[in-house]
Motif scaffolding. Structure first.
Motif, PDB file in Angstrom:
ATOM      1  N   LEU A   1       0.816  -1.214   0.000  1.00 14.63           N
ATOM      2  CA  LEU A   1       0.000   0.000   0.000  1.00 14.63           C
ATOM      3  C   LEU A   1       0.848   1.261   0.000  1.00 14.63           C
ATOM      4  N   GLN A   2       0.441   2.229  -0.844  1.00 15.34           N
ATOM      5  CA  GLN A   2       0.979   3.576  -0.766  1.00 15.34           C
ATOM      6  C   GLN A   2       0.221   4.336   0.337  1.00 15.34           C
ATOM      7  N   ASP A   3       0.714   5.527   0.700  1.00 17.72           N
ATOM      8  CA  ASP A   3       0.142   6.269   1.829  1.00 17.72           C
ATOM      9  C   ASP A   3      -1.353   6.538   1.690  1.00 17.72           C
ATOM     10  N   HIS A   4      -1.808   6.812   0.473  1.00 20.22           N
ATOM     11  CA  HIS A   4      -3.210   7.196   0.272  1.00 20.22           C
ATOM     12  C   HIS A   4      -4.040   6.071  -0.354  1.00 20.22           C
ATOM     13  N   GLU A   5      -3.576   4.846  -0.214  1.00 17.42           N
ATOM     14  CA  GLU A   5      -4.297   3.703  -0.768  1.00 17.42           C
ATOM     15  C   GLU A   5      -4.951   2.875   0.331  1.00 17.42           C
TER      16      GLU A   5
ATOM     17  N   GLY B   1      -3.522   2.758   4.046  1.00 14.59           N
ATOM     18  CA  GLY B   1      -2.214   3.389   4.036  1.00 14.59           C
ATOM     19  C   GLY B   1      -2.063   4.406   5.159  1.00 14.59           C
TER      20      GLY B   1
ATOM     21  N   ARG C   1      -6.489   3.817  -4.680  1.00 13.55           N
ATOM     22  CA  ARG C   1      -6.480   5.091  -3.976  1.00 13.55           C
ATOM     23  C   ARG C   1      -7.788   5.293  -3.196  1.00 13.55           C
TER      24      ARG C   1
END
Length: 353
Positions: free
Chosen positions: A30-34, A80, A136
């Motif tokens: 996961l990315q921060d905003h996912e 995230g 996202r």
């Protein structure tokens, strides 16, 4: 990532057109905003079938192994580090097109035209025939407990009908003809009903689809194997024609019939994509009758509205689900959708049960 989550997951991978392999693949990072969605239901769409059968749709070509599926819903399993709009345990519908948010089209609210969109199951982007999907946070929308995951997955094709209604300026009390009762056409009929259309007339080749359309709000169903659609529509409208027509079949004949069914000053929305680029149209008719023609590409700003329509009970989208398969039988699900058009409406795949 939650230590209770598995490190790998099952995915239905298409190594080449006509073949599906069930593989064990790493869980998405996961990315921060996912958010990580545990996928509970995925509808088989016509685009999935095109890629599976032919390996391409227009300029989008399958050049490497890909995971299909984009009509989906599930439960948020992880978030995230900077997610603020969603929480673990949320039941959600997933909007499958992640856009840039920065280009002129995104800024104008027409993000469906974003040139940098990452759309699930559109090459080279992998899709939703997986147990877990990272996306996202602004692309997931909470659904109420009484709305099933199958119905939430159908918000995606429903959105196409909502977008057609908005683009063609459908008003309550107007008459609508919809040509083609595949899943998108059926949900378009539901959208027309949701917008208050007074008289919905639908056409198709298959009786099972016409009967489903009547359940979703159509007033008249025309089997084009037996009747001339434009002639019957003229008769039903006292020789005037309908206010609005939507072509959802991707058929040149259906498109021409849609044009002929319109009243003077009527509006046509082209939703279906034909196999060929060039189709003859009656230009003098279009000019003389001052017909407005709208192209429809996916949708924008429709998901919240679609969920509200479905949760209201005004539309019973569950009547569309005719076939159910586990992830391990994704290839069988695709084959069923291709070869059982006279009985199957929406084929659904369940990656986690």
């Amino acid at each position: 990532m939650d230590s209770k989550l598995p490190r790998t997951m099952k995915a239905a991978v298409m190594p080449k057109p006509g073949s599906i392999e069930i593989k064990e693949v790493p869980l998405p990072a996961l990315q921060d905003h996912e958010v990580l969605v545990q996928v509970m239901a995925v509808g088989v769409c016509g685009s999935d079938l095109h890629y599976y059968e032919h390996g391409r749709i227009g300029r989008f070509v399958v050049e490497q192994p890909i995971i299909l599926g984009h009509e989906c819903a599930g439960i948020i399993a992880a978030v995230g580090g900077k997610v603020t709009r969603a929480a673990v345990g949320d039941r959600v519908a997933v909007e499958p097109g992640v856009t840039c948010g920065l280009c002129p089209d995104c800024k104008a609210g027409r993000y469906n035209l974003c040139p940098d969109v990452q759309f699930l199951a559109t090459p080279p982007v992998d899709g939703a025939f997986v147990q877990y999907l990272a996306i996202r946070e602004d692309m997931v929308f909470q659904i109420p407990d009484h709305l099933s995951f199958e119905e939430a997955a159908l918000v995606e094709p429903f959105s196409v009908g909502i977008h057609a209604a908005v683009r063609s300026r459908l008003q309550a009390g107007e008459t609508v003809a919809i040509m083609g009762m595949g899943p998108v056409g059926l949900m378009a009929a539901a959208a027309a009903k949701s917008y208050g259309a007074a008289d919905i007339i639908v056409t198709d080749l298959e009786e099972v689809r016409l009967q489903a359309a009547l359940k979703l709000g159509a007033a008249h169903a025309i089997n084009v194997r037996e009747q001339d659609a434009a002639a019957v529509i003229r008769e039903l409208t006292g020789g005037i024609g309908v206010d609005v027509a939507w072509e959802t079949a991707g058929s040149p004949r259906a498109l021409q019939s849609a044009l002929q069914s319109l009243r003077r000053g009527g509006r046509l929305a082209i939703v279906g994509l034909p196999a060929q680029d060039d189709i003859p149209l009656n230009v003098p008719l279009i000019a003389d009758s001052e017909l407005d023609i709208y192209g429809i590409f996916r949708y924008a700003n429709t998901y919240r509205k679609g969920i509200r329509f479905l949760e209201s009970g005004l539309v019973d989208a569950s009547v569309l689900v005719t076939d159910r398969y586990p992830l391990d039988q994704t290839q069988e699900a695709l084959e069923r959708a291709i070869h059982n058009k006279n009985a199957s409406l929406k084929v659904m795949v369940y990656p986690n049960g």
